[in-house]
Design a protein around this motif. Structure first.
Motif, PDB file in Angstrom:
ATOM      1  N   PRO A 210       0.812  -1.220   0.000  1.00 32.10           N
ATOM      2  CA  PRO A 210       0.000   0.000   0.000  1.00 32.10           C
ATOM      3  C   PRO A 210       0.847   1.273   0.000  1.00 32.10           C
ATOM      4  N   PHE A 211       1.925   1.293  -0.785  1.00 28.55           N
ATOM      5  CA  PHE A 211       2.828   2.432  -0.779  1.00 28.55           C
ATOM      6  C   PHE A 211       2.689   3.224  -2.075  1.00 28.55           C
ATOM      7  N   THR A 212       2.892   4.506  -1.978  1.00 29.58           N
ATOM      8  CA  THR A 212       2.817   5.377  -3.148  1.00 29.58           C
ATOM      9  C   THR A 212       4.034   5.175  -4.039  1.00 29.58           C
ATOM     10  N   PRO A 213       3.824   4.979  -5.344  1.00 31.11           N
ATOM     11  CA  PRO A 213       4.980   4.845  -6.245  1.00 31.11           C
ATOM     12  C   PRO A 213       5.925   6.034  -6.120  1.00 31.11           C
ATOM     13  N   GLY A 214       7.207   5.730  -6.000  1.00 36.71           N
ATOM     14  CA  GLY A 214       8.216   6.772  -5.848  1.00 36.71           C
ATOM     15  C   GLY A 214       8.589   7.069  -4.414  1.00 36.71           C
ATOM     16  N   ALA A 461       7.593  12.319 -16.284  1.00 34.59           N
ATOM     17  CA  ALA A 461       7.983  11.978 -14.912  1.00 34.59           C
ATOM     18  C   ALA A 461       9.082  12.882 -14.393  1.00 34.59           C
ATOM     19  N   ALA A 462       9.975  13.328 -15.289  1.00 35.85           N
ATOM     20  CA  ALA A 462      11.080  14.190 -14.870  1.00 35.85           C
ATOM     21  C   ALA A 462      10.589  15.532 -14.357  1.00 35.85           C
ATOM     22  N   MET A 463       9.365  15.900 -14.742  1.00 41.14           N
ATOM     23  CA  MET A 463       8.832  17.189 -14.324  1.00 41.14           C
ATOM     24  C   MET A 463       7.646  17.036 -13.372  1.00 41.14           C
ATOM     25  N   THR A 464       7.398  15.801 -12.901  1.00 43.48           N
ATOM     26  CA  THR A 464       6.217  15.536 -12.072  1.00 43.48           C
ATOM     27  C   THR A 464       6.625  14.858 -10.770  1.00 43.48           C
ATOM     28  N   ASP A 465       6.037  15.299  -9.674  1.00 45.49           N
ATOM     29  CA  ASP A 465       6.233  14.632  -8.391  1.00 45.49           C
ATOM     30  C   ASP A 465       5.342  13.400  -8.348  1.00 45.49           C
ATOM     31  N   GLN A 466       5.941  12.223  -8.209  1.00 45.52           N
ATOM     32  CA  GLN A 466       5.178  10.979  -8.314  1.00 45.52           C
ATOM     33  C   GLN A 466       4.175  10.804  -7.191  1.00 45.52           C
ATOM     34  N   LEU A 467       4.474  11.338  -6.022  1.00 37.74           N
ATOM     35  CA  LEU A 467       3.574  11.142  -4.883  1.00 37.74           C
ATOM     36  C   LEU A 467       2.295  11.953  -5.036  1.00 37.74           C
ATOM     37  N   THR A 468       2.414  13.237  -5.369  1.00 31.50           N
ATOM     38  CA  THR A 468       1.257  14.135  -5.373  1.00 31.50           C
ATOM     39  C   THR A 468       0.687  14.392  -6.753  1.00 31.50           C
ATOM     40  N   GLY A 469       1.456  14.122  -7.809  1.00 33.53           N
ATOM     41  CA  GLY A 469       1.011  14.441  -9.152  1.00 33.53           C
ATOM     42  C   GLY A 469       1.216  15.891  -9.527  1.00 33.53           C
ATOM     43  N   LEU A 470       1.727  16.714  -8.599  1.00 34.58           N
ATOM     44  CA  LEU A 470       2.025  18.116  -8.896  1.00 34.58           C
ATOM     45  C   LEU A 470       3.338  18.218  -9.676  1.00 34.58           C
ATOM     46  N   PRO A 471       3.578  19.361 -10.344  1.00 37.91           N
ATOM     47  CA  PRO A 471       4.922  19.593 -10.878  1.00 37.91           C
ATOM     48  C   PRO A 471       5.950  19.492  -9.756  1.00 37.91           C
ATOM     49  N   ASN A 472       7.147  18.948 -10.057  1.00 35.99           N
ATOM     50  CA  ASN A 472       8.176  18.829  -9.033  1.00 35.99           C
ATOM     51  C   ASN A 472       8.998  20.111  -8.951  1.00 35.99           C
ATOM     52  N   ARG A 473      10.028  20.086  -8.121  1.00 36.90           N
ATOM     53  CA  ARG A 473      10.827  21.291  -7.907  1.00 36.90           C
ATOM     54  C   ARG A 473      11.421  21.811  -9.217  1.00 36.90           C
ATOM     55  N   ARG A 474      11.937  20.883 -10.031  1.00 32.53           N
ATOM     56  CA  ARG A 474      12.549  21.296 -11.298  1.00 32.53           C
ATOM     57  C   ARG A 474      11.544  22.028 -12.168  1.00 32.53           C
ATOM     58  N   ALA A 475      10.335  21.462 -12.301  1.00 27.86           N
ATOM     59  CA  ALA A 475       9.309  22.098 -13.122  1.00 27.86           C
ATOM     60  C   ALA A 475       8.868  23.417 -12.503  1.00 27.86           C
TER      61      ALA A 475
END
Length: 636
Positions: A210-214, A461-475
């Motif tokens: 039951p863990f979030t991918p990433g 994926a390189a621009m997306t935070d896998q846990l929340t689906g938001l843009p990640n820091r880089r994006a």
């Protein structure tokens, strides 16, 4: 997960003894010092030597150590405790009361899993390599516990057909618990952290975890599964290795290793397995290199033997010769033979039969063997056929003309059986290489298609935070620079909000990482829903988020921040019988004339965030011309 108190058990569980037990008890006391642990460990020379070896293996390129105190300082008290437990259990349980349980094989498997976890933990940075070694060593300890508690029942269970394939299911059915559940309960009782116990509990079926991918638990679960499959490979019979190597190649690709890199890692793990096996008196199987195991054994014709069966088209206008060669090719050499009495008939037959080899006479009425050869080579499908030309005239000029027409080989009449067998062996090698080449081409086409899809996914994926689906820091930083440039060109205001979830560590510690991940997703969703279409919301990392607000002054940004803070405070996340109340702290800053770049804007909001947290959290704080002001703010 259940605790030992909630699992129906009878009898005595496996437990560390002697020095290991003393270290376990001492580590439960927060006041215990490294020197006290070292003093106890030195009373067991075998344990002391193993700790020093592990410490030196953990720090390649660093000055080797020779004292137990230095080893404990390098490894950490938690790892020393776990290693001492594992080594103690190995020393005690080289044999036992369960007749169907192979104790030596169990520890051999556990040692290989431990070394694999150590290697891949070091490579990925998912955890301390030596701590993961100890966890790998104990990852199946529930099986040893069941064999100790229920020796007769467990022996019968292991003897059942396909018991290994559905072992946990049978354990639950007969013993009302399973080895994964019991492993987790034992590790918890011995003081291992929940962040490591959860991945061990789910590692045999990682897709059901039951863990979030990433997330780190998700990564550790799959690393434990990878280590388990290496353990399966190490102890499997030779006939089953192909299936294991194929799966390992896929699993290795998921952590960025190609076949050669994965092979080098596994070969190193196996070498260490043999070294540790001698130290712990645990058997370690002799294995070929991973590359050799992947290659397998392709069938090859040996000298004096016929090659594998080929589809052969025999073309000769003389019925007697044709009948004789059909017997040689079909009955003596074992090939599948079709025959034709003329070149024209051979072309029609070839379209249906699709031969791999054509054996044709040169001199025939109508279409000669040379003309047939040229006609075959003029087609796409005919270019891959292996053509053997037969001729009663054995001269250099004849042979040259045959090769120039497209023949692959030339045999003089009357045909000698040994000569023909040798030429067909060459044809078999050609066909075998051609098939392998076609297979490689098909795989390359498939890989190319998969790579194109993977590249698109990786780009996202390189621009997306896998846990929340938001843009990640880089994006987020990229969008911030765009908004800064647009603000400067249009001479419009802009603002940023740096948001932090209050007391997030306390949530993780109290409810586990799975709940912590759920909280972050809820906050992210609230942020996204409350933002305007032109606003950009990203996850900076951990529990920190950034909102970039274009064409927004400080007053409007503060209003947005307060509205957001109240929305999060209204969230109520239910876990079991508990309800988690959340709050956030927000730092807000708007672009000012003194700011030369976007970093200065974010730094101003960061300073405001720290003031909000210092002021008691659950509040918004603004930075205006270097001055910090915090709420509560009057509603507008």
């Amino acid at each position: 997960m259940k605790t030992l108190q909630h699992i129906p058990l009878t009898g005595e569980l496996p437990s560390p003894k002697g020095v290991a037990l003393a270290i376990l008890e001492m580590c439960r006391n927060e006041d215990t010092t490294i020197s006290e642990i070292a003093h106890i460990a030195q009373t067991d020379p075998a344990l002391a030597g193993r700790l020093i070896r592990n410490a030196n293996a953990a720090s390649s390129g660093v000055r080797p150590i020779a004292s137990v105190t230095d080893a404990i300082m390098r490894l950490g008290m938690g790892t020393v405790r776990n290693l001492a437990m594992g080594f103690s259990l190995i020393d005690q349980y080289h044999s036992g009361p369960c007749a169907g349980f192979d104790y030596e094989r169990f520890w051999s498997y556990s040692l290989l899993v431990a070394l694999a976890m150590q290697e891949f933990g070091r490579m990925t940075g998912a955890g301390a390599a030596e701590e993961l070694f100890a966890c790998g060593l104990l990852s199946q300890i529930g099986r040893l516990a069941l064999a100790t508690l229920y020796p007769q029942e467990y022996a019968g269970l292991l003897n059942e057909t396909n018991a290994r394939a559905r072992l946990a299911e049978l354990e639950h059915e007969r013993l009302h618990t399973d080895h994964n559940e019991l492993t987790a309960a034992l590790l918890s009782d011995w003081g291992l952290p929940l962040a490591l116990i959860e991945p061990i509990h789910y590692h045999e079926a990682p897709d059901k975890a039951p863990f979030t991918p990433g997330s780190r638990p998700h990564q550790l679960t799959h690393l434990f599964y990878l280590a388990k499959r290496i353990g399966d490979l190490g102890l499997s019979p030779e006939s089953e290795r192909n299936g294991h190597t194929a799966e390992l190649l896929l699993l290795g690709g998921k952590i960025g290793l190609d076949a050669d890199q994965l092979g080098a890692r596994i070969d190193g793990i196996v070498t260490a397995w043999h070294e540790w096996g001698e130290l712990l008196k645990v058997p370690a199987s002799a294995l070929p290199s991973f590359k050799q195991m992947c290659a397998g054994q392709a069938p090859r014709p040996e000298d004096g033997d016929s090659p594998a069966s080929l589809r052969v088209l025999l073309v000769d206008d003389d019925a007697t010769t044709r009948h004789m060669l059909e017997g040689v090719l079909g009955d003596s050499l074992g090939h599948t033979v079709q025959s034709a009495g003329s070149g024209e008939e051979a072309l029609a037959t070839a379209l249906q039969f699709m031969p791999q080899v054509v054996v044709t006479d040169w001199l025939m009425p109508g279409m000669s063997g040379i003309e047939l050869c040229r006609a075959l080579r003029a087609t796409d499908w005919g270019q891959t056929i292996y053509i053997i030309m037969l001729s009663g005239i054995d001269t250099r000029d004849e042979a040259t003309e045959a090769f120039e027409a497209g023949a692959d080989d030339f045999v003089a009449k009357p045909v000698d059986l040994r000569t023909l067998r040798a030429r067909l062996r060459a044809a078999w090698r050609y066909v075998h290489l051609l098939d392998a080449w076609e297979t490689d081409r098909a795989q390359l086409r498939q890989f190319a298609a998969e790579l194109a899809i993977s590249n698109r996914r990786l780009s996202h994926a390189a621009m997306t935070d896998q846990l929340t689906g938001l843009p990640n820091r880089r994006a987020g930083m990229s969008e911030l620079e765009k908004a800064w440039s647009a603000s400067g060109r249009a001479v419009q205001p802009m603002a940023v909000l740096v948001i932090d979830v209050d007391h997030f560590k306390r949530i993780n510690d109290s409810y586990g990482h799975a709940v912590g991940d759920h909280v972050l997703r809820e906050v992210a969703q609230t942020l996204q829903q409350s933002a305007r279409r032109e606003d950009v919301v990203c996850r900076l990392g951990g529990e920190e988020f950034l909102m970039v607000c274009a064409n927004t002054d400080l007053r409007a940004a503060l209003g947005a921040g307060e509205r957001l803070r109240k929305l999060v405070a209204a969230l109520a996340i239910k876990v079991g019988g508990h309800e988690i109340q959340l709050s956030i702290s927000i730092g807000i800053a708007a672009r000012e004339a003194s700011m030369t770049d976007a970093d200065m804007l974010v730094n101003a909001a960061d300073r405001a965030l720290y003031r909000a947290k210092e002021g008691g959290r659950n509040r918004s704080c603004i930075c205006l011309q270097g001055q910090l002001r915090c709420g509560p703010w009057q509603a507008r």
